[in-house]
Design a protein around this motif. Structure first.
Motif, mmCIF file in Angstrom:
data_model
loop_
_atom_site.group_PDB
_atom_site.id
_atom_site.type_symbol
_atom_site.label_atom_id
_atom_site.label_comp_id
_atom_site.label_asym_id
_atom_site.label_seq_id
_atom_site.Cartn_x
_atom_site.Cartn_y
_atom_site.Cartn_z
ATOM 1 N N MET A 20 24.982 21.626 69.974
ATOM 2 C CA MET A 20 25.184 21.619 71.423
ATOM 3 C C MET A 20 23.842 21.616 72.130
ATOM 4 O O MET A 20 22.948 22.389 71.762
ATOM 5 C CB MET A 20 25.986 22.853 71.848
ATOM 6 C CG MET A 20 26.219 22.956 73.340
ATOM 7 S SD MET A 20 27.182 24.434 73.746
ATOM 8 C CE MET A 20 28.832 23.859 73.329
ATOM 9 N N ARG B 296 21.272 24.371 72.297
ATOM 10 C CA ARG B 296 21.897 25.677 72.561
ATOM 11 C C ARG B 296 22.593 26.220 71.319
ATOM 12 O O ARG B 296 22.654 27.436 71.095
ATOM 13 C CB ARG B 296 22.904 25.543 73.713
ATOM 14 C CG ARG B 296 23.612 26.821 74.109
ATOM 15 C CD ARG B 296 22.658 27.804 74.742
ATOM 16 N NE ARG B 296 23.227 29.129 74.908
ATOM 17 C CZ ARG B 296 23.827 29.580 76.014
ATOM 18 N NH1 ARG B 296 23.923 28.761 77.068
ATOM 19 N NH2 ARG B 296 24.309 30.790 76.088
ATOM 20 N N GLU C 206 21.871 21.794 75.931
ATOM 21 C CA GLU C 206 22.060 22.266 77.305
ATOM 22 C C GLU C 206 20.867 21.836 78.148
ATOM 23 O O GLU C 206 19.748 21.755 77.642
ATOM 24 C CB GLU C 206 22.176 23.796 77.299
ATOM 25 C CG GLU C 206 22.576 24.427 78.613
ATOM 26 C CD GLU C 206 22.977 25.891 78.412
ATOM 27 O OE1 GLU C 206 24.193 26.188 78.432
ATOM 28 O OE2 GLU C 206 22.078 26.719 78.218
ATOM 29 N N ARG D 9 26.097 21.077 79.694
ATOM 30 C CA ARG D 9 26.086 21.198 78.237
ATOM 31 C C ARG D 9 26.778 20.007 77.600
ATOM 32 O O ARG D 9 27.797 19.521 78.114
ATOM 33 C CB ARG D 9 26.822 22.460 77.774
ATOM 34 C CG ARG D 9 26.005 23.732 77.806
ATOM 35 C CD ARG D 9 26.777 24.913 77.250
ATOM 36 N NE ARG D 9 28.038 25.108 77.959
ATOM 37 C CZ ARG D 9 28.111 25.615 79.179
ATOM 38 N NH1 ARG D 9 27.009 25.959 79.826
ATOM 39 N NH2 ARG D 9 29.288 25.759 79.756
#
Lengths: 366, 366, 366, 366
Positions: free
Chosen positions: A207, A157, A209, A294
């Motif tokens: 990150m 992400r 997700e 996440r």
């Protein structure tokens, strides 16, 4: 259990060190009757395979999986499934400095204190290669879930400050760029940022997700084994993860009830929510909406700059790490996050099968 | 286990519904020889007790705990400790609308789908009162940890957009304000914000943080039972929590390795880290630094505004919730977070006791 | 867990089918710092190896074990130990009749009903070869126990009606005869009886006994995880076992309290019992005396006589079993009983390490 | 878990000491939708209640159970069921001699060694009253099993040398005599024998048998969680049990394969066995025949004769036990055996519900 076993009904036991003879997993409790081949599992392993682009290590592992048990005539038998990947690339080298020093951001020091010594070769049990067993098991869990109409999709992400906006997500693009981002433009920007940091001998955070769809309402147990709580343990147990968010995550702190509540409405005969701030869980149970989780990954701790640290002999030194290290963890961890979510959802879905007498009657009285 | 049991060696089993006869917990595996009184536990329960200020429900529960087993002559015997709080305040009332409708942001719908029906009185098992058992067990765990030099301190780090800055935290102030914030000025601002939202019949989100000090190096198991992973499950399993962060948490995404790595140095004979971005864990094991965990709580779902929702009979309606509801969850959850952390750390510390042969020899050969 | 995982702290997960690619075990929770080599394990595996005398099958397996993880520089690291034995002898043959029929005394029918189908090759998961993983893990457990002064000795106590009397037991003779009996004369009689039954194409029952010495007082948990209860599960879980006895076993039914009670006395500073009717446990905890457990094995169900049975298609038939089958189970199961006892005692001994605060202080405050 | 928790899906946690404030159990994982009242449970508790005839202690406990949670509007909700029995009869008395001495045949010595001290009042956690929690949970398990067509019947098979022959068993007589024997003549003989031994201030051994009918084929997991292995642990975990037998039990040692094998035949469309030497299990799975398990109970260790023993201070003494003690354990343990079998069968039956994909589809895709 000393922590290499996960799950209560679909139980996964992983083993193996980075530079040992091999790595693998034993799955106990996989339902019988699932069509399963080594190809099904290899597809997942190849997604985490190194050496596929300039942002991953040059190590060339075949990482070929073998099914040693639990499958007969192409179907799972209900007995333990043993999956093994032998290590091909174990070039004997001098680990001297790593063996005697504690790398900043690594578990070397903790291992020595906990066990009295450690397998220092390539990080031993704390190497990213430990995830091979998780991904192999995740491939099996995903195959079972697919039979029940449940799908999982994970992607990168954000990388550094480059984050794909909610309305810019295009899941079709995830496999169109080496960073597994759901937006090729963001991926290009991220690649440029990564190059810049690599030149500086530095690493970056990211990150990941995961979206899970098709989970029937009610999966997850109230109290300690909430679906989101178990997902949190599962994904936080992946090396380098420092935060877990469900739905709106940390944003709920500055939200208010009238905005954060998801109102119910009827879509034909189906109860639905107009929004999904909750990320698909209410009271720890799936609520029928897509489940959204996440994970925030810290920058790769192995960087090529000189760093202050100490030795096993408790002397302060300056150390420089050599060898093969990705400058970012997220992209290769995408399939690991997806795998841990698959294992967790299946485990709780199996447990939920005995939640009411009607279910038992459906199985034993029909 | 259907999710009301937590822990492997220090095992906690909670039971009870909001408006049932009582709530409680059974602790199995508490070491023998700990001095324990009902007062020790009452102190913790009183910290979560309602009716203490304008921001908490008017429900006046005594919430007096009784020790029914496992303690003899003032000390734990090593057998199960049964702790019970009987419900005093069960005013019979008309639950009609709640019984037949699904409150937005609540688990009503999921319970009906999972079990076929539900105890709708005051939220049943999903009520905040479910945490009574957790806190009672947490008080016991904290007492054991204290004997080993380990302390836990939790507080409200943020309410809405009002967040206590790192350099503004004063732990002495935590118990000086009704919101348990480590800064009285922030607490005053937050109180004003809360009043404003209460007038609007709305609710607000909040963030709770817990610091754990004195944990020996090496507690936590590599792979699935990492200390941070288990803390994540434990704290995420508290109702309304939507995010868990360890150390720098989500901030690691935009960080770089050269900043995020904590360098080791020698403080006399002790290995220490110059910074604590890791939040006290490396590779899932405690690294000797304070352990830092944060939880994001969503705004209280029960608000007094009219909300769209549906009934059990699948009709769309507008409902207005009556009764007693806090406008914020965090402050009363401070002691719950502290309790879940205490239970988790003790459980993993006990497991770590058998990590190496030397430990077993110290117990069985001396 | 679907039943291929055993133990809570020293956790053993076995996998593999008789004619699959291999069999093995993963041990999670083995303390770090134990010297361990493949030879240590091979010695145990060789004790259960077939083809060693006329009373065992002609199948010539090398059954060579490989340590794939968890051992570094000759010592256990505290991470999972993966042990594998690949199957060499998988001559492709016609399993037609076994595949389509249910052998009397075997689990064929139950497997089909439980899982919908089965791996019929050589009994699949229910083959005696399943014990390879148990024995490999038992060898490791025994090595750990030896470091703590605990030893286990199992032998064939009876074959058919030929039982070694209490005063005729000579442990030195156990390895002097192919039937592992603690008395060579009884072994000779038993061998004659076995020959006679083999000529009649029949099989015989047997009893295996295990003596465990050096277990410290207090190992085993009151209530469900009593030492004797856990030993009962562990040994009863070996195929063909139909009875478990501790100490005087079934003889207690016709005994009286004044005879059955073991009186305590002082041997110097040590509390001892004048007799050991209890078989080394009181209230489910070890009492300092030798622990004595017996298992009764049914005759090998595979006999070469024509037997009435039914097919998968539910037709009644007369079937004749071909192939390689021992006429007795006990002698080859001696090492399996010893292994299951070793795993169980170690698991409970590790759990007992956290029974009192003093123990935790000895580890964490010294 | 320190051994007061049993079961994986239907999980039972018992607590309480003989002379503490009360005893009870928490059941986690009971399916929702079972009609359950305090009467359902009281009926079971009354079967183990003391003071009912001359062969049981004079202690007059009401032993009234209260349901504190998990039941709403007369049905189980799927949340934990907390059952409590408060102790009424706690006459304060001088425990001096018991407190300072180790009773032969009791766990006093082991408790002191394991935990450092013990609750000496009436045996504390090792008292027969500990079974109150087991029986309360067993009543619930039996109620669930009844819904699925499964019934359990236990009785006293033998007392001393007086054993009810196979062809003399009349289940209708079990509740016609105070010793719960399935034959009133044997019961009369046993009563005479008991009187004789009571006059001699002695106690006697006994055997309890349980028959379980209606269990579908395939319940129980191959390898460690075999149905018979789990039953063995469950029943051996009852105080004073020294042997467990399934089907022919110890008699298989002197049997031969051609006699011991149960031949299959077709009864209409149903596969059946002509005999039931196996006692209803094959390869650890239920085979459709009645499940038969036997437990051998040692004579009550508390006898009124003078006995040699030692004190906590390690002095040799002669002690005489006072107070209330049954001269036999079996008859009052009949309902305990039945309860432990019910809990175990239900736990494995729930686990078996997820054994194959078809079952999951039946629940989630219909």
């Amino acid at each position: 259990m000393a922590g290499s076993i996960y799950g209560k009904l679909f139980t996964v036991t992983t083993w193996g060190e980075s530079h040992g003879k091999g790595l693998g997993v034993v799955i106990d409790g996989c339902p019988a009757g699932i069509a399963l081949s080594e190809e099904d599992i290899q597809i997942y392993l190849d997604r985490r395979k190194p050496g596929q682009n300039k942002f991953t290590t040059k190590r060339n592992e075949g990482d070929k999986v073998s099914i040693l048990s639990g499958v007969f005539e192409g179907k799972t038998t209900g007995t333990p499934i043993s999956l093994v990947v032998m290590n091909e690339d174990q070039k004997s080298k001098d680990y001297g400095s790593i063996a005697e020093s504690y790398r900043p951001g690594h578990a070397d020091y903790c291992f020595d204190e906990k066990y009295g010594f450690r397998d220092y070769r390539g990080g031993g049990r704390s190497s990213g290669r430990e995830t091979i067993g998780r991904v192999a098991a995740g491939a099996v869990a995903a195959k079972v879930l697919k039979e029940l109409g449940i799908t999982l999709t994970a992607y990168t992400r954000a990388i550094g400050t480059i984050k794909v906006a909610d309305d810019a997500i295009d899941l079709n693009m995830v496999n169109q760029n080496p960073l597994y981002m759901p937006n090729n433009t963001c991926a290009a920007d991220a690649a440029a940022y990564l190059n810049e940091m690599m030149e500086k001998k530095d690493s970056v955070g990211s990150m990941v997700e995961c979206i899970i769809t098709g989970v029937p309402v009610g999966v997850g147990e109230p109290v300690f084994d909430k679906l989101d709580a178990r997902l949190a343990q599962a994904v936080m147990s992946i090396g380098a993860v420092k935060a877990i968010e469900i739905g709106d995550g940390t944003a709920v702190v500055s939200s208010i009830g009238s905005d954060n509540n998801d109102n119910f409405y009827m879509d034909g005969d189906t109860v639905k929510k107009r929004t999904n701030h909750s990320g698909g869980t209410l009271g720890g149970m799936s609520d029928g909406s897509p489940i959204l989780i996440r994970a925030s990954f810290k920058p790769t701790p192995s960087i090529f700059q000189a760093q202050d640290t100490v030795t096993r002999a408790h002397e302060e030194i300056v150390m420089e790490i050599k060898g093969r290290h990705d400058p970012i963890i997220g992209p290769r961890a995408v399939v690991v996050v997806e795998s841990m979510c698959a294992i967790t959802v299946l485990d709780l879905l199996m447990q939920n099968a005995t939640a009411k007498l009607d279910n038992l009657k459906r199985i034993y009285r029909s």
